[in-house]
Design a protein around this motif. Structure first.
Motif, PDB file in Angstrom:
ATOM      1  N   ASP A   1       0.845  -1.199   0.000  1.00 21.89           N
ATOM      2  CA  ASP A   1       0.000   0.000   0.000  1.00 21.89           C
ATOM      3  C   ASP A   1       0.885   1.255   0.000  1.00 21.89           C
ATOM      4  N   THR A   2       1.610   1.460  -1.067  1.00 21.13           N
ATOM      5  CA  THR A   2       2.515   2.602  -1.200  1.00 21.13           C
ATOM      6  C   THR A   2       2.718   2.872  -2.679  1.00 21.13           C
ATOM      7  N   GLU A   3       3.039   4.111  -2.992  1.00 21.37           N
ATOM      8  CA  GLU A   3       3.283   4.430  -4.401  1.00 21.37           C
ATOM      9  C   GLU A   3       4.673   3.960  -4.857  1.00 21.37           C
ATOM     10  N   TYR A   4       5.499   3.557  -3.889  1.00 24.35           N
ATOM     11  CA  TYR A   4       6.867   3.147  -4.219  1.00 24.35           C
ATOM     12  C   TYR A   4       6.989   1.631  -4.319  1.00 24.35           C
ATOM     13  N   GLY A   5       8.117   1.188  -4.868  1.00 23.44           N
ATOM     14  CA  GLY A   5       8.366  -0.258  -4.955  1.00 23.44           C
ATOM     15  C   GLY A   5       9.833  -0.543  -5.227  1.00 23.44           C
ATOM     16  N   LEU A   6      10.695  -0.026  -4.358  1.00 26.80           N
ATOM     17  CA  LEU A   6      12.131  -0.171  -4.626  1.00 26.80           C
ATOM     18  C   LEU A   6      12.701  -1.455  -4.016  1.00 26.80           C
ATOM     19  N   SER A   7      12.599  -1.586  -2.684  1.00 28.65           N
ATOM     20  CA  SER A   7      13.146  -2.765  -2.028  1.00 28.65           C
ATOM     21  C   SER A   7      12.219  -3.177  -0.887  1.00 28.65           C
ATOM     22  N   ALA A   8      12.176  -4.478  -0.622  1.00 31.61           N
ATOM     23  CA  ALA A   8      11.331  -4.980   0.474  1.00 31.61           C
ATOM     24  C   ALA A   8      11.958  -6.247   1.014  1.00 31.61           C
ATOM     25  N   ALA A   9      11.801  -6.451   2.330  1.00 36.90           N
ATOM     26  CA  ALA A   9      12.420  -7.631   2.956  1.00 36.90           C
ATOM     27  C   ALA A   9      11.433  -8.306   3.891  1.00 36.90           C
ATOM     28  N   ILE A  10      11.681  -9.588   4.123  1.00 37.42           N
ATOM     29  CA  ILE A  10      10.900 -10.344   5.093  1.00 37.42           C
ATOM     30  C   ILE A  10      11.868 -11.146   5.970  1.00 37.42           C
ATOM     31  N   VAL A  11      11.532 -11.270   7.258  1.00 38.77           N
ATOM     32  CA  VAL A  11      12.336 -12.103   8.155  1.00 38.77           C
ATOM     33  C   VAL A  11      11.454 -13.272   8.579  1.00 38.77           C
ATOM     34  N   THR A  12      11.846 -14.440   8.137  1.00 43.14           N
ATOM     35  CA  THR A  12      11.074 -15.654   8.433  1.00 43.14           C
ATOM     36  C   THR A  12      11.892 -16.866   8.011  1.00 43.14           C
ATOM     37  N   SER A  13      11.560 -18.048   8.560  1.00 43.96           N
ATOM     38  CA  SER A  13      12.173 -19.250   8.014  1.00 43.96           C
ATOM     39  C   SER A  13      11.105 -20.166   7.423  1.00 43.96           C
ATOM     40  N   ASN A  14       9.901 -19.667   7.357  1.00 46.64           N
ATOM     41  CA  ASN A  14       8.792 -20.452   6.835  1.00 46.64           C
ATOM     42  C   ASN A  14       8.844 -20.463   5.289  1.00 46.64           C
ATOM     43  N   PRO A  15       9.041 -21.648   4.691  1.00 50.47           N
ATOM     44  CA  PRO A  15       9.181 -21.707   3.229  1.00 50.47           C
ATOM     45  C   PRO A  15       7.946 -21.184   2.487  1.00 50.47           C
ATOM     46  N   ARG A  16       6.802 -21.326   3.085  1.00 50.33           N
ATOM     47  CA  ARG A  16       5.578 -20.849   2.433  1.00 50.33           C
ATOM     48  C   ARG A  16       5.617 -19.317   2.302  1.00 50.33           C
ATOM     49  N   TYR A  17       5.960 -18.649   3.416  1.00 50.11           N
ATOM     50  CA  TYR A  17       6.055 -17.188   3.362  1.00 50.11           C
ATOM     51  C   TYR A  17       7.146 -16.746   2.372  1.00 50.11           C
ATOM     52  N   ILE A  18       8.279 -17.457   2.432  1.00 47.30           N
ATOM     53  CA  ILE A  18       9.407 -17.076   1.567  1.00 47.30           C
ATOM     54  C   ILE A  18       8.997 -17.167   0.106  1.00 47.30           C
ATOM     55  N   ASN A  19       8.385 -18.257  -0.220  1.00 46.77           N
ATOM     56  CA  ASN A  19       7.962 -18.473  -1.602  1.00 46.77           C
ATOM     57  C   ASN A  19       6.933 -17.438  -2.044  1.00 46.77           C
ATOM     58  N   ASP A  20       5.943 -17.218  -1.200  1.00 49.58           N
ATOM     59  CA  ASP A  20       4.864 -16.297  -1.575  1.00 49.58           C
ATOM     60  C   ASP A  20       5.350 -14.855  -1.627  1.00 49.58           C
ATOM     61  N   PHE A  21       6.229 -14.514  -0.696  1.00 49.56           N
ATOM     62  CA  PHE A  21       6.689 -13.119  -0.603  1.00 49.56           C
ATOM     63  C   PHE A  21       7.320 -12.653  -1.914  1.00 49.56           C
ATOM     64  N   ALA A  22       8.193 -13.508  -2.463  1.00 50.70           N
ATOM     65  CA  ALA A  22       8.882 -13.109  -3.694  1.00 50.70           C
ATOM     66  C   ALA A  22       7.879 -12.852  -4.817  1.00 50.70           C
TER      67      ALA A  22
ATOM     68  N   GLN B   1       5.278  -6.065  -4.247  1.00 52.48           N
ATOM     69  CA  GLN B   1       5.446  -5.180  -5.411  1.00 52.48           C
ATOM     70  C   GLN B   1       6.724  -4.379  -5.219  1.00 52.48           C
ATOM     71  N   SER B   2       7.823  -4.993  -5.560  1.00 54.41           N
ATOM     72  CA  SER B   2       9.109  -4.371  -5.298  1.00 54.41           C
ATOM     73  C   SER B   2      10.160  -4.896  -6.277  1.00 54.41           C
ATOM     74  N   GLY B   3      11.013  -3.997  -6.742  1.00 59.19           N
ATOM     75  CA  GLY B   3      12.037  -4.407  -7.705  1.00 59.19           C
ATOM     76  C   GLY B   3      13.146  -5.218  -7.070  1.00 59.19           C
ATOM     77  N   THR B   4      13.381  -5.022  -5.775  1.00 58.59           N
ATOM     78  CA  THR B   4      14.388  -5.794  -5.046  1.00 58.59           C
ATOM     79  C   THR B   4      13.678  -6.500  -3.905  1.00 58.59           C
ATOM     80  N   VAL B   5      13.879  -7.787  -3.807  1.00 57.74           N
ATOM     81  CA  VAL B   5      13.190  -8.603  -2.802  1.00 57.74           C
ATOM     82  C   VAL B   5      14.250  -9.280  -1.946  1.00 57.74           C
ATOM     83  N   LYS B   6      14.181  -9.062  -0.644  1.00 62.75           N
ATOM     84  CA  LYS B   6      15.197  -9.626   0.243  1.00 62.75           C
ATOM     85  C   LYS B   6      14.523 -10.574   1.246  1.00 62.75           C
ATOM     86  N   ILE B   7      15.146 -11.719   1.443  1.00 58.91           N
ATOM     87  CA  ILE B   7      14.641 -12.671   2.426  1.00 58.91           C
ATOM     88  C   ILE B   7      15.734 -12.876   3.468  1.00 58.91           C
ATOM     89  N   ASN B   8      15.419 -12.513   4.702  1.00 58.36           N
ATOM     90  CA  ASN B   8      16.383 -12.590   5.817  1.00 58.36           C
ATOM     91  C   ASN B   8      17.645 -11.781   5.551  1.00 58.36           C
TER      92      ASN B   8
END
Ligand code: NAD
Length: 501
Positions: free
Chosen positions: A425-446, A450-457
């Motif tokens: 919910d933002t007009e931007y989409g540069l980078s975003a990260a998630i902290v989790t070890s749950n493979p379901r979240y990791i898979n879905d997050f990517a 809505q972000s050009g750079t996606v970081k996991i942990n």
């Protein structure tokens, strides 16, 4: 901050070196020259505003037109210069930056405020970028296409665009110019480069490195001055075939709309980057990622973490740990070892950050920091203690607008779907990260974010030289990515050749 004042002496004739008595010149057509305005502006140390790092040319549109003409005149020869010769120049320039990295790093810290370590890394990374493109640019190829005519070969060939303008911000004053200039030069374009007036010296050193490496005259032109004076002259003429810009969304949008129909643009713009902390996260790690992503560079990274979306079940514990660690951060000049956070880079940035902290105090709950620091060294620079806000909701200004400072907004989320919905919910989409070890979240997050750079942990900040970089939505024009092999594409156009006998 830019002070203009007339030069004490009348302009001198061009000299071979671009620097004399603390005054740095423009580079136009291979000559280090003064602006026709006869005026300079000061480059100020944000950690100690009594320290003038250098005086730079307050150029006019006339100076800028001259730089564009020089780049235009140099193009045909540079385009035909063997690629191995172009690559050799980039390698030599890299060597020059490496040889002088310690001295240049000190200058970078003085003009921008970041720590010496980060400044040195930035110069070394810039050298690495030059080397990367010296190699990668030599294997940029076209394609061949099967066809029915046995006497015909159909293939694409790439060629440079022509004159390109490169316009850069103050937060990475050498690595951002390097990642634009290196691919432009190796592919045979000629360049007009305008650094930010708030940190022009590191870009000057990059230009100097390329000159010392033997770059022919006119191939790179370096010009300093305000956007109001030189901006239109280096973006609007149709002879400028491309503009690669990094900076604010407002300026990028303005330039994108004002260039000629035939001018290509690559706009790398603002961000409002989220870090999502899921219920299974290692909280100490999540806290470290929030601090590193949100507060290194005093929050002045385009990919900096400015929103932390935390699951309700762990919010209290995460917040307590975060506040404890943030309160312990040492704030001081980048030249002083052991400091965790430096000053804001400009007086304007200081005012902006203070304004947002005031909005935050009215809208949300300030947990710590947010003070304009005073006393001792703090009186000499632009120091603010990092601010952590809780009870932040989506409609608040501190949740929506880019602040570009050491301000972290904590937003409570009820589950993965809520986190993604708020993160997006933002007009931007540069980078975003998630902290989790749950493979379901990791898979879905990517997929969902809505972000050009996606970081996991990992932190929202930081990107590789050899991987594409750029944003979605209003963080980028989303045309051509920077960095990596993809970074070469922006600077080349393709012809399709049907070759019969
Ligand atoms: P800014 O937009 O004020 O200025 C950037 C550069 O553009 C400066 O050299 C400035 O003089 C020039 N400029 C501004 N208006 C111009 C115009 N009309 N014509 C020609 N040149 C013009 O940005 P800033 O304050 O230097 O940097 C901070 C901004 O940069 C933040 O919004 C940040 O998110 C963004 N940024 C983005 C990235 C990225 O890769 N997406 C990286 C770093 C910084």
């Amino acid at each position: 901050m830019v002070h203009t004042h007339p030069r004490a002496q009348p302009p001198r004739s061009p000299v071979s070196a671009g620097q004399r008595n603390g005054e740095f010149k423009n580079l136009v057509n291979g000559e280090w020259i003064e602006s026709k305005t006869g005026a300079c502006f000061d480059n100020i140390n944000p950690a100690d505003t009594s320290d003038v790092v250098g005086r730079f040319q307050a150029s006019s549109a006339e100076d800028a037109h001259e730089a564009v003409r020089a780049a235009s005149a140099a193009f045909e020869t540079w385009k035909r210069t063997p690629i191995s010769a172009r690559a050799r120049i980039l390698h030599h320039a890299a060597e020059y930056l490496e040889d002088h990295a310690s001295r240049f790093a000190e200058e970078l810290t003085r003009e921008q405020g970041k720590s010496l370590n980060l400044s040195k890394d930035e110069f070394l990374r810039s050298a690495q970028t030059l080397r990367f493109y010296a190699v990668e640019g030599q294997s940029l190829t076209g394609e061949t296409f099967p066809n029915d005519d046995p006497d015909m070969t159909v293939y694409t060939q790439r060629e440079p665009l022509g004159v390109v303008s490169i316009i850069t911000p103050w937060n990475f004053p050498v690595s951002i110019p390097a990642r634009k200039i290196a691919p432009a030069l190796i592919t045979g374009n000629t360049v007009v480069f305008k650094p930010s007036s708030d940190a022009p010296l590191s870009g000057y050193r990059l230009a100097e490195a390329l000159v010392e490496a033997g770059l022919p005259k006119g191939v790179l032109n370096f010009i300093t001055g305000s956007a109001a004076d030189v901006g239109a002259a280096i973006t609007e003429p149709a002879v400028i075939r491309a503009v690669s810009f990094t900076g604010s969304t407002a300026a990028g949008e303005h330039i994108h709309r004002s260039v000629a129909f035939t001018t290509r643009t690559q706009m790398e713009l603002g961000g409002k980057n989220p870090l999502i902390v899921m219920e299974d996260a290692d909280l100490d790690k999540a806290v470290d990622l929030a601090i590193k992503g949100g507060l290194s560079l005093a929050g002045q990274a385009c990919t900096g973490t400015s929103r932390v979306l935390v699951m309700a079940s762990i919010k209290a514990e995460f917040t307590a740990k975060l506040v404890t660690k943030v309160k312990a951060l040492k704030i001081g000049a980048g030249l002083t070892s052991g400091m965790d956070m430096g000053p804001l880079a400009t007086a304007k940035q200081l005012e902006t950050v203070k304004r947002y902290i005031e909005y935050g105090k009215r809208e949300a709950t300030l947990l710590c920091g947010g003070e304009h620091l005073s006393g001792g060294i703090y009186d000499r620079g632009y120091y603010v203690s990092p601010a952590i806000f809780a009870d932040v909701t989506q409609e608040m200004r501190i949740a929506r607008e880019e602040i570009f400072g050491p301000v972290i907004a904590i937003i409570e989320v009820s589950g993965y779907a809520d986190a993604i919905s708020k993160a997006n919910d933002t007009e931007y989409g540069l980078s975003a990260a998630i902290v989790t070890s749950n493979p379901r979240y990791i898979n879905d997050f990517a997929q969902d974010i809505q972000s050009g750079t996606v970081k996991i942990n990992r932190t929202t900040t930081g990107n590789l030289i050899n991987a594409p970089f750029g944003g979605l939505k209003q963080s980028s024009t989303s045309t051509f990515r920077e960095s990596g092999r993809t970074g070469l594409e922006f600077y080349t156009q393709t012809k399709t050749v049907y070759r019969g006998c």
